[in-house]
Design a protein around this motif. Structure first.
Motif, PDB file in Angstrom:
ATOM      1  N   TYR A 131      -4.146   2.604   6.220  1.00 29.73           N
ATOM      2  CA  TYR A 131      -4.140   2.036   4.870  1.00 29.73           C
ATOM      3  C   TYR A 131      -2.730   2.006   4.296  1.00 29.73           C
ATOM      4  N   GLN A 158      -9.088  -8.011  -4.836  1.00 29.13           N
ATOM      5  CA  GLN A 158     -10.247  -7.853  -3.938  1.00 29.13           C
ATOM      6  C   GLN A 158      -9.870  -7.320  -2.564  1.00 29.13           C
ATOM      7  N   GLU A 159      -8.543  -7.151  -2.320  1.00 28.35           N
ATOM      8  CA  GLU A 159      -8.106  -6.559  -1.046  1.00 28.35           C
ATOM      9  C   GLU A 159      -8.045  -5.041  -1.121  1.00 28.35           C
ATOM     10  N   ARG A 182       0.820  -1.222   0.000  1.00 22.99           N
ATOM     11  CA  ARG A 182       0.000   0.000   0.000  1.00 22.99           C
ATOM     12  C   ARG A 182       0.844   1.257   0.000  1.00 22.99           C
ATOM     13  N   PRO A 242     -11.084  -2.406  12.402  1.00 17.26           N
ATOM     14  CA  PRO A 242     -12.379  -2.997  12.749  1.00 17.26           C
ATOM     15  C   PRO A 242     -12.840  -2.549  14.134  1.00 17.26           C
ATOM     16  N   GLU A 289      -9.427  -3.087   1.753  1.00 18.24           N
ATOM     17  CA  GLU A 289      -9.041  -3.475   3.120  1.00 18.24           C
ATOM     18  C   GLU A 289      -8.128  -2.431   3.744  1.00 18.24           C
ATOM     19  N   HIS A 290      -8.180  -2.339   5.050  1.00 18.30           N
ATOM     20  CA  HIS A 290      -7.271  -1.505   5.851  1.00 18.30           C
ATOM     21  C   HIS A 290      -7.612  -0.016   5.835  1.00 18.30           C
ATOM     22  N   GLY A 328      -2.384  -1.769   7.195  1.00 16.15           N
ATOM     23  CA  GLY A 328      -3.122  -2.240   8.360  1.00 16.15           C
ATOM     24  C   GLY A 328      -2.244  -2.557   9.558  1.00 16.15           C
TER      25      GLY A 328
END
Lengths: 324, 353
Positions: free
Chosen positions: B104, A315-316, A96, A324, A319-320, B108
């Protein structure tokens, strides 16, 4: 071998390791597989190594855009760094962040972000957290000569002093912000350290291309900070050999002269350290060859790991964004 | 009857409970421990928790936001307060580039549990730089959460949820709500982020409103009821994450939508709600949706100009009548205008903020 000689060899090993990693990135960048901006620290390695030599694993380091050396000197995982440059799922930020967003929490490398001066207050905040939780941790923030032109730097110096926080501000003055020399950015004859001194902070200046000098200054500064003496500002003079962003030399552009580069190259931090170790009999040429071979194997393996690693799954993508 | 508190007292109670429960929570902001205590919302807390956990700060909004972020990365849970939204603009870099993206951009590995309270000003001549409503800016950014509580009950519950959330949360508090009174249970309770609330039921028209405009929407609903129109009023409460389902369910029932958001029209939050409904419930709409928002200019200081700046219940009523194609009762509307104070939250207020 005496502990002092061992320490000197450790410094050299880490200098050479960063240099060889950066040279390998430069060599392979043209393959178009590392598809992110890179800011190589070739020529500036001694500051990262000399400072981090006096940090424990639990101590924190943060940095800016030119962070490879800081990450490696603090013990950041090499495989995860190279994989991050390749945008792989095994990268230290899962692909990322790329080169400008290195992180290794297990090594105390809290993060690097490329907005100039923006990681300085974050480092000060980490130190505030240490004080509030009564941790003995020291936080080091590395930044360049342009960062003290930004308000966030001064806001951070002010608050760190106000609360006497355990932070070491390390300014790597390589004389240029991208292509802009100091002369168009700051008044002539005013050392950057004097800005911190103006805030009332204790400062040191040193030769950033001499790892032993950096190490001696950093040792004293970190000791004082760890002992509760409040924050400290270190300015080290150095020079970036390659272009601001990318793998090439750019002295042909005309913003700085080939002669200036050659003068600084004569003061190569890696060569100077090696020559001293050879001269003092701490290192032999055979030792040196052995170290080079060891590092080549490690670096080859890291690039192989990066290339063989999988990309993050499409598909990630989402995410992040949120915890959560 | 349940105990009643003012809005600012509910904030203070939420902060007090969180400070008592979790040693990682601390407050900072300009004037947090001063004699006014952020319009009363932090009064007395420094005396109870000390000058490290309830701290004043230098006038360094950007740097201090970064410091809050850094402390959060090292285990703390800061609550940073700005007395005006406008002051926080100095810290957009840290909020947008750093806090919102940290989790991000590091895959994470880490999260940033920071709460940033900002107060929206209005009236009493506060003018262009003390009264902006920039919720759309913050709600635009992935990685931030944005809440706008309207009632004392909600501000306490949402603030506790925000402080316990592991993400950066922007809490926008409207200054005109600070002295409203409502029922507030004692002790810790949570209002979940991401849930809207239907605050008045109705079959004919949906009014989606944020923050102070919820009160204006409720007044409008009363005026409309006198005309025989049953308006449903939805308090958005949480702009990001947004409870789209509650809004869509209501519009599917009523077929008519007005969005009341005291912010600029262009690229505003009201536009987001209209787009949401058009994309997902277009076939249920009987008429084009309407927006009750601010005129496209900065807020003027003079009351003579500001009176026409802020929309009120009568403007919502007028839009509702136009939307439903009825003529309305002008007498009723003008009576309502004269009874509403125009640049103070209530008739007892004598300024300044």
């Amino acid at each position: 071998m005496t502990p002092e000689a061992q320490r000197m060899r450790w410094l050299y090993y880490n200098l050479l390791r960063i240099r060889m990693v950066e040279e390998t990135i430069a060599q392979r960048y043209a393959q178009q597989e590392m598809r992110c901006p890179i800011h190589l620290c070739i020529g500036q390695e001694a500051i990262a190594v000399g400072v981090c030599a006096h940090l424990a694993r639990e101590d924190y380091v943060l940095s800016g855009h030119r962070s490879h050396g800081h990450y490696l000197a603090k013990g950041g995982d090499l495989n995860a760094m190279v994989a991050e440059l390749y945008g792989k799922a095994t990268g230290c930020a899962g692909g990322r962040g790329g080169s400008m967003h290195l992180i290794d929490l297990s090594a105390g490398f809290l993060g690097a972000t490329p907005i100039v001066a923006a990681s300085i207050p974050i480092a000060v905040g980490a130190a505030l957290g240490s004080v509030m939780q009564k941790e003995p941790r020291v936080t080091v923030i590395f930044f360049g000569d342009a960062a003290p032109e930004a308000g966030a730097c001064h806001e951070s110096l002010n608050f760190a002093l106000l609360k006497r926080l355990p932070v070491v501000f390390v300014c790597e003055n390589n004389l240029y912000s991208v292509y802009s020399p100091m002369s168009v950015r700051q008044p002539e004859g005013r050392p950057l350290a004097s800005l911190a001194a103006g805030h009332g902070m204790a400062t040191y200046r040193g030769d950033g291309n001499d790892v032993f000098s950096v190490s001696a200054i950093a040792q004293e500064a970190i000791r004082q900070v760890r002992d509760g003496g409040g924050p400290m500002f270190l300015e080290f003079m150095t020079y970036r050999w390659r272009e601001h962003c990318g793998p090439y030399y750019d002295n042909d552009l005309g913003y700085r002269s080939e002669q200036e580069f050659q003068d600084w190259k004569q003061r190569c931090p890696v060569a100077r350290c090696r020559e001293r170790l050879l001269r003092e009999g701490i290192l032999t040429s055979q030792d040196h060859e052995e170290i080079v071979r060891t590092l080549e194997r490690e670096i080859d393996a890291a690039f192989r790991f990066a290339k063989e690693s999988l990309f993050p799954e499409a598909q990630e993508l989402l995410e992040h964004v949120y915890a959560p | 009857m349940m105990r009643e508190l003012k809005f600012y007292e509910a904030i203070r109670e939420a902060l007090d409970l969180c400070l008592a429960k979790d040693p990682r929570v601390y407050l900072m902001g300009l004037g947090v421990p001063d004699p006014k205590g952020i319009f009363g919302s932090t009064l007395g807390l420094q005396q109870r928790y000390g000058s490290w956990r309830v701290m004043d700060m230098p006038t360094s909004e950007n740097g201090m936001t970064g410091i809050a972020i850094g402390s959060a990365l090292n285990g703390m849970r800061p609550v940073l307060s700005h007395q005006r939204v406008d002051f926080s603009l100095l810290a957009m870099e840290q909020m947008v580039n750093q806090a919102a993206k940290w989790r991000y951009m590091f895959g994470g590995r880490h999260s940033v549990p920071v709460v940033i309270r900002m107060i929206i000003g209005r009236g009493w001549g506060q003018g262009p730089q003390h009264s902006q409503s920039l919720q759309a800016w913050f709600a635009h950014i992935p990685g931030l959460k944005v809440v706008m509580p309207t009632t004392p009950y909600d501000v306490k519950g949402l603030l506790i949820s925000s402080i316990e959330d592991d993400n950066p949360v922007i809490v926008l508090e409207h200054r005109w709500l600070y002295t409203i009174v409502g029922e507030v249970p004692e002790g810790l309770y949570r209002v979940p982020l991401g849930q809207a609330k239907v605050v008045r039921g109705g079959q004919d028209l949906t009014i989606v409103a944020t923050s102070y405009m919820v009160l204006e929407a409720l007044r409008a609903a009363e005026l409309l009821a006198e005309q025989g129109i049953a308006a449903e009023v939805i308090d958005v409460r949480s702009l990001r994450p947004l409870d789209g389902r509650a809004i869509l369910e209501s519009v599917c029932k009523t077929g008519h939508l007005i969005v009341a958001d005291a912010a600029w029209t262009t690229c505003g939050f009201a536009a987001e709600i209209v787009a949401l409904v058009c994309e997902h419930a277009f076939e249920h709409l009987k008429r084009p949706p309407r927006r009750v928002t601010l005129p496209d200019c900065p807020c003027p200081s003079s009351a003579a100009l500001a009176n026409d700046y802020y929309p009120r219940s009568v403007h919502i009523v007028a839009e509702a009548n136009a939307l439903l194609g009825v003529s309305g009762k002008p007498g009723l509307a003008s009576e309502a205008v004269s009874s509403v104070p125009l640049d103070v939250p209530d008739l007892n207020f004598t300024g300044p903020f």
